[in-house]
Write a protein that holds these residues in place. Structure first.
Motif, PDB file in Angstrom:
ATOM      1  N   LYS A 411      -0.510  16.048 -85.836  1.00 29.47           N
ATOM      2  CA  LYS A 411       0.166  14.854 -86.334  1.00 29.47           C
ATOM      3  C   LYS A 411       0.668  15.108 -87.748  1.00 29.47           C
ATOM      4  O   LYS A 411       0.010  15.779 -88.538  1.00 29.47           O
ATOM      5  N   THR A 412       1.828  14.558 -88.057  1.00 30.07           N
ATOM      6  CA  THR A 412       2.368  14.736 -89.414  1.00 30.07           C
ATOM      7  C   THR A 412       1.671  13.834 -90.420  1.00 30.07           C
ATOM      8  O   THR A 412       1.656  14.127 -91.610  1.00 30.07           O
ATOM      9  N   GLY A 413       1.126  12.712 -89.952  1.00 25.17           N
ATOM     10  CA  GLY A 413       0.476  11.778 -90.871  1.00 25.17           C
ATOM     11  C   GLY A 413       1.416  10.755 -91.456  1.00 25.17           C
ATOM     12  O   GLY A 413       1.045  10.042 -92.404  1.00 25.17           O
ATOM     13  N   ILE A 414       2.635  10.634 -90.916  1.00 28.16           N
ATOM     14  CA  ILE A 414       3.547   9.598 -91.390  1.00 28.16           C
ATOM     15  C   ILE A 414       2.924   8.232 -91.134  1.00 28.16           C
ATOM     16  O   ILE A 414       2.161   8.051 -90.172  1.00 28.16           O
ATOM     17  N   ALA A 415       3.244   7.262 -91.974  1.00 32.76           N
ATOM     18  CA  ALA A 415       2.582   5.945 -91.917  1.00 32.76           C
ATOM     19  C   ALA A 415       3.139   5.063 -90.806  1.00 32.76           C
ATOM     20  O   ALA A 415       3.632   3.958 -91.056  1.00 32.76           O
ATOM     21  N   LEU A 416       3.062   5.542 -89.583  1.00 32.34           N
ATOM     22  CA  LEU A 416       3.477   4.773 -88.410  1.00 32.34           C
ATOM     23  C   LEU A 416       2.394   4.885 -87.354  1.00 32.34           C
ATOM     24  O   LEU A 416       1.777   5.955 -87.209  1.00 32.34           O
ATOM     25  N   PRO A 417       2.146   3.822 -86.605  1.00 34.34           N
ATOM     26  CA  PRO A 417       1.018   3.826 -85.671  1.00 34.34           C
ATOM     27  C   PRO A 417       1.278   4.659 -84.419  1.00 34.34           C
ATOM     28  O   PRO A 417       2.424   4.912 -84.033  1.00 34.34           O
ATOM     29  N   ASN A 418       0.189   5.063 -83.800  1.00 32.68           N
ATOM     30  CA  ASN A 418       0.187   5.728 -82.481  1.00 32.68           C
ATOM     31  C   ASN A 418       0.947   7.045 -82.478  1.00 32.68           C
ATOM     32  O   ASN A 418       1.557   7.416 -81.466  1.00 32.68           O
ATOM     33  N   GLU A 419       0.917   7.772 -83.576  1.00 34.04           N
ATOM     34  CA  GLU A 419       1.637   9.044 -83.615  1.00 34.04           C
ATOM     35  C   GLU A 419       1.007  10.040 -82.656  1.00 34.04           C
ATOM     36  O   GLU A 419      -0.215  10.193 -82.587  1.00 34.04           O
ATOM     37  N   SER A 420       1.853  10.741 -81.918  1.00 31.41           N
ATOM     38  CA  SER A 420       1.400  11.778 -80.998  1.00 31.41           C
ATOM     39  C   SER A 420       1.307  13.114 -81.729  1.00 31.41           C
ATOM     40  O   SER A 420       2.058  13.376 -82.666  1.00 31.41           O
ATOM     41  N   ALA A 421       0.379  13.959 -81.271  1.00 23.89           N
ATOM     42  CA  ALA A 421       0.237  15.284 -81.862  1.00 23.89           C
ATOM     43  C   ALA A 421       1.066  16.324 -81.125  1.00 23.89           C
ATOM     44  O   ALA A 421       1.239  17.442 -81.610  1.00 23.89           O
ATOM     45  N   GLY A 422       1.619  15.948 -79.954  1.00 21.19           N
ATOM     46  CA  GLY A 422       2.320  16.943 -79.160  1.00 21.19           C
ATOM     47  C   GLY A 422       1.318  17.934 -78.568  1.00 21.19           C
ATOM     48  O   GLY A 422       0.105  17.809 -78.738  1.00 21.19           O
ATOM     49  N   SER A 423       1.829  18.956 -77.882  1.00 20.17           N
ATOM     50  CA  SER A 423       0.927  19.920 -77.258  1.00 20.17           C
ATOM     51  C   SER A 423       1.668  21.186 -76.858  1.00 20.17           C
ATOM     52  O   SER A 423       2.886  21.168 -76.656  1.00 20.17           O
ATOM     53  N   TYR A 424       0.927  22.271 -76.751  1.00 21.38           N
ATOM     54  CA  TYR A 424       1.454  23.514 -76.201  1.00 21.38           C
ATOM     55  C   TYR A 424       0.276  24.394 -75.790  1.00 21.38           C
ATOM     56  O   TYR A 424      -0.859  24.186 -76.214  1.00 21.38           O
ATOM     57  N   ASN A 425       0.568  25.382 -74.939  1.00 20.49           N
ATOM     58  CA  ASN A 425      -0.458  26.275 -74.429  1.00 20.49           C
ATOM     59  C   ASN A 425       0.141  27.672 -74.332  1.00 20.49           C
ATOM     60  O   ASN A 425       1.166  27.876 -73.687  1.00 20.49           O
ATOM     61  N   LEU A 426      -0.525  28.640 -74.969  1.00 22.42           N
ATOM     62  CA  LEU A 426       0.000  30.008 -75.020  1.00 22.42           C
ATOM     63  C   LEU A 426      -0.711  30.951 -74.048  1.00 22.42           C
ATOM     64  O   LEU A 426      -0.580  32.177 -74.173  1.00 22.42           O
ATOM     65  N   ASN A 427      -1.419  30.417 -73.086  1.00 20.57           N
ATOM     66  CA  ASN A 427      -2.234  31.257 -72.212  1.00 20.57           C
ATOM     67  C   ASN A 427      -1.420  32.099 -71.243  1.00 20.57           C
ATOM     68  O   ASN A 427      -1.876  33.143 -70.775  1.00 20.57           O
ATOM     69  N   SER A 428      -0.214  31.655 -70.908  1.00 23.61           N
ATOM     70  CA  SER A 428       0.602  32.352 -69.910  1.00 23.61           C
ATOM     71  C   SER A 428       1.760  33.066 -70.577  1.00 23.61           C
ATOM     72  O   SER A 428       2.416  32.533 -71.483  1.00 23.61           O
ATOM     73  N   ALA A 429       2.046  34.296 -70.102  1.00 18.74           N
ATOM     74  CA  ALA A 429       3.172  35.064 -70.625  1.00 18.74           C
ATOM     75  C   ALA A 429       4.495  34.345 -70.344  1.00 18.74           C
ATOM     76  O   ALA A 429       5.408  34.349 -71.186  1.00 18.74           O
ATOM     77  N   VAL A 430       4.606  33.726 -69.173  1.00 23.04           N
ATOM     78  CA  VAL A 430       5.824  32.999 -68.824  1.00 23.04           C
ATOM     79  C   VAL A 430       5.977  31.779 -69.729  1.00 23.04           C
ATOM     80  O   VAL A 430       7.072  31.491 -70.232  1.00 23.04           O
TER      81      VAL A 430
END
Length: 721
Positions: A411-430
């Motif tokens: 999260k960026t910490g901007i002063a707005l509610p319910n901010e999402s952190a996003g996501s990613y996964n590097l486990n697969s080469a593809v």
């Protein structure tokens, strides 16, 4: 037998003794009852309670009167002190139809329905026939309201209706929040509504945006006034009054620029109406400070009327809550990571037609590639295959470090509610490979903007900021200043990435040539991403894509970052790049013009513009002319709601200050104005202006004093001889 008779005779002969015995018994009985009462009174007096109920508390409750002192909810302002949200009462209109309502011979119900409907039609967005339908209900009723058209009425409308003195027509007041700009960064500013959990409290609670984030600070604390009173509500003479004053809420000052925000909203509406995107977002950020100058999304809503928040409407702020696959915009950050890690070889050639990763074959966005080209052209051409090569050369560890250092997945910490952190996964080469061009990674708009500040600030990344300060009712001010959150890359890396982004605009093979603006130094990256299918995989078709543009300008000294996304255009009248440019070109043109127009020579005689917002027109004119500034007024009101340039801005002596009043917005006489002054007028009013020629204004298509509407105002300029 004889003995019994004798006994009765003896009893009859002694009535005095019988009465004496009865009297003794009665005395003892009354004494016992009296003793019981005395004991009971003593017990009550000593214990102070009856049947487990405290008598003192009961008496206090019986005569105690408490009046709540309602705290004023704090206002929300833009960066220049113009009100964005403030407390106000709204009114609900109703009509009494009960024919028994007669007082002193005067009818207190609607008896002349034709006249009533005719008059109300002047003040309500309802036709006379519709009002008559309300006044003639099919089922008998004593009172009717007029649907949503008769709710949330302003004080001005209420006063106009009351002046008509229509029998049986009345209005009820209720506390509400006034949003004078209507559709205006609605999801960001947010919404405050009556607290349904405590109807009697008559308080407002923030349910969205900044209204929710700072709800406790904005709300303040209610006070009270207590005293003893009689059954009729009157205070008992000489009764002691106890008062606790209400503590009004704090005021929140945002980084938003009202004029720029209004202009952005106008552009957004035009583009949305033309292409009918499922969603559309645009943000303008100060590249050096992280301040959000303007932010909007579509669909949107009007917080004053709640139009747009009906059944099925989203309450989600796309700028912070929507985690999505950004597409090729991610390439700039992957390139930055590759350069920073020392693994990027711009002169290395590769086959751009395809590349195989595991069992998956990845092709370029045009399906055929660009032949054998150097990696230096991978970003301008937005080559997917090229960026798979780039991230493979980086290695998993460097790729992970790049994403983390740029703040993705956090999260960026901007002063707005319910901010999402996003996501990613590097486990697969593809997965790692397709993440090179922005698929299989979920980000937020604020994360993209925050990461872009590192490119614009020589490697220094600053947090996005929507609030500049909070000022309490007592005058205590909390300031939110620029905050550095990392340095993911060096200044040299940032400079190289900006050069590659320039090629996206300026090179003939760049994907962003559409966005070139004559005389402007712009660095940009286009993006196209497939939209995930809820059932799995991705949706098919050109209309089921997310198109975006990230632009930094001027590239040689970045001042602005603009990020635009279009998702699923329903009407493809023109290519997606054209649709984005319908928004980007006028927006960036205005930003650059205003930035150039506001520059002041350090050697010239300058002064700080006085703050006159909220002053009377007369006082404002006096203060500005005393500083040897030229004053021009827009509008018919008598109070200043906005000024341009902003307070404390540096300006040359003799320069023009434009004041916007609270009245109807009217066109001033711009004869002799410079182009920069007319651009200030355009920004201040949010209206469309077309400037022709060079020099100083000589003609205007809209006469002075005319209302500024939706039509474009043409101003002709001519150089002096």
């Amino acid at each position: 037998m004889k003995k019994k008779q004798q006994s009765r005779q003896m009893s009859v002969r002694h009535p005095e003794r019988n009465r004496k015995i009865f009297g003794i018994i009665l005395i003892f009985g009354v004494g016992a009852i009296l003793l019981a009462f005395i004991c009971r009174f003593w017990y009550v007096a000593a214990g102070g309670s009856v049947d487990n109920q405290n008598l003192a508390a009961f008496r206090q409750k019986l005569y105690y009167r408490e009046a709540k002192l309602q705290a004023d909810r704090g206002n929300i302002y833009d960066r220049n002190g113009s009100v964005i949200a403030e407390d106000a009462n709204t009114y609900t209109l109703y009509a009494v139809l009960d024919k028994t309502q007669v007082v002193d011979g005067k009818k207190q119900y609607v008896y002349d329905k034709e006249k009533t409907a005719t008059v109300l039609a002047k003040y309500l967005p309802l036709a006379k026939e519709k009002i008559l339908a309300y006044l003639n209900p099919k089922q008998g009723t004593n009172q009717v309201e007029f649907g949503t058209a008769g709710t949330n009425l302003s004080l001005a409308t209420r006063n106009q209706i009351m002046k008509e003195k229509l029998p049986g027509i009345a209005l009820t007041a209720s506390p509400s929040r006034l949003y004078p700009n209507g559709v205006f960064a609605s999801y960001t500013v947010g919404l405050a509504q009556a607290n349904k959990a405590t109807d009697s409290d008559q308080s407002l609670v923030g349910v969205m945006g900044l209204e929710k984030t700072f709800d406790k600070l904005l709300a303040g604390h209610n006070g009270y006034r207590t005293a003893q009173g009689d059954n009729y509500g009157y205070r008992i003479p000489q009764a002691k009054v106890k008062t606790k004053a209400a503590k009004n809420g704090s005021n929140v000052y945002t980084t938003l620029d009202s004029s720029l925000q209004s202009y952005l909203e106008t552009l957004m509406t035009q583009v949305q109406n033309t292409y009918q995107q499922q969603s559309l977002t645009a943000v303008v950020m100060n590249a050096k400070t992280g301040e959000i100058l303007a932010a909007s999304q579509r669909p949107t809503f009007d917080p004053s009327t709640l139009d747009g928040l009906g059944a099925g409407a989203s309450w989600q702020n796309s700028l912070v809550e929507d985690a999505y696959e950004p597409g090729s915009v991610m390439k700039v950050f992957n390139l930055a990571g590759a350069i920073q890690s020392g693994t990027f070889n711009p002169n290395q050639y590769y086959d751009s037609s395809k590349i195989k990763v595991g069992d998956t074959t990845i092709r370029d966005w045009n399906h055929v590639g660009f032949g054998e080209i150097p990696l230096s052209q991978a970003l301008p051409r937005s080559s997917n295959v090229g960026f798979v090569h780039i991230v493979q050369a980086m290695g998993e560890a460097n790729q992970a470090k790049t994403l983390k250092d740029f703040g993705f997945g956090q999260k960026t910490g901007i002063a707005l509610p319910n901010e999402s952190a996003g996501s990613y996964n590097l486990n697969s080469a593809v997965t790692r490979a397709v993440m090179a061009y922005g698929q299989s990674i979920n980000v937020t708009q604020m994360q993209i903007l925050q990461a872009a500040t590192a490119l614009a600030n020589g490697g220094t990344m600053v947090r996005p900021r929507i609030v500049s300060k909070i000022k309490s009712a007592s005058g205590k001010t909390t300031t939110y200043s620029r905050q550095v959150v990392g340095k993911p890359i060096s200044a040299s890396t940032a400079s190289q990435v900006l050069d590659e982004m320039r090629d996206t605009i300026n090179q003939s093979y760049g994907t962003g040539t559409m966005y070139k603006i004559a005389g402007a130094d712009i660095a940009a990256k286009t993006g196209t991403a497939n939209v995930p299918n809820p059932k799995g995989g991705y949706l098919d078709g050109a209309t089921n894509q997310l198109h975006s543009l990230l632009a930094i300008a001027p590239a040689n000294d970045p001042q602005f970052i603009v990020y635009i996304t279009f998702k699923q255009n329903k009407v493809m009248k023109k290519p997606a790049t054209t649709a984005i440019n319908d928004l980007f070109h006028p927006l960036m043109t205005r930003l650059l013009a205003l930035n150039a127009g506001s520059s002041v020579s350090a050697s010239a005689q300058t002064l700080a513009i006085p703050a006159v917002t909220n002053d009377t027109l007369t006082a404002a004119q006096t203060a500005l002319t005393a500083k040897k500034l030229v004053v021009s007024t827009v509008g018919t009101g008598n109070r200043i709601v906005q000024q341009m340039p902003a307070a404390d801005s540096a300006a040359l002596i003799g320069s023009r200050v434009i004041l916007l009043t609270n009245g109807a917005m009217t066109m001033p006489d711009v004869s002799g104005w410079s182009k920069s002054d007319v651009l200030k007028l355009a920004q201040l009013t949010g209206k469309k202006f077309k400037l022709q020629g060079e020099g100083y204004a000589t003609k205007q298509s809209l006469a002075s004093g005319s209302l500024l509407g939706s039509e474009t105002v043409t101003v002709a300029f001519q150089k002096t001889q």
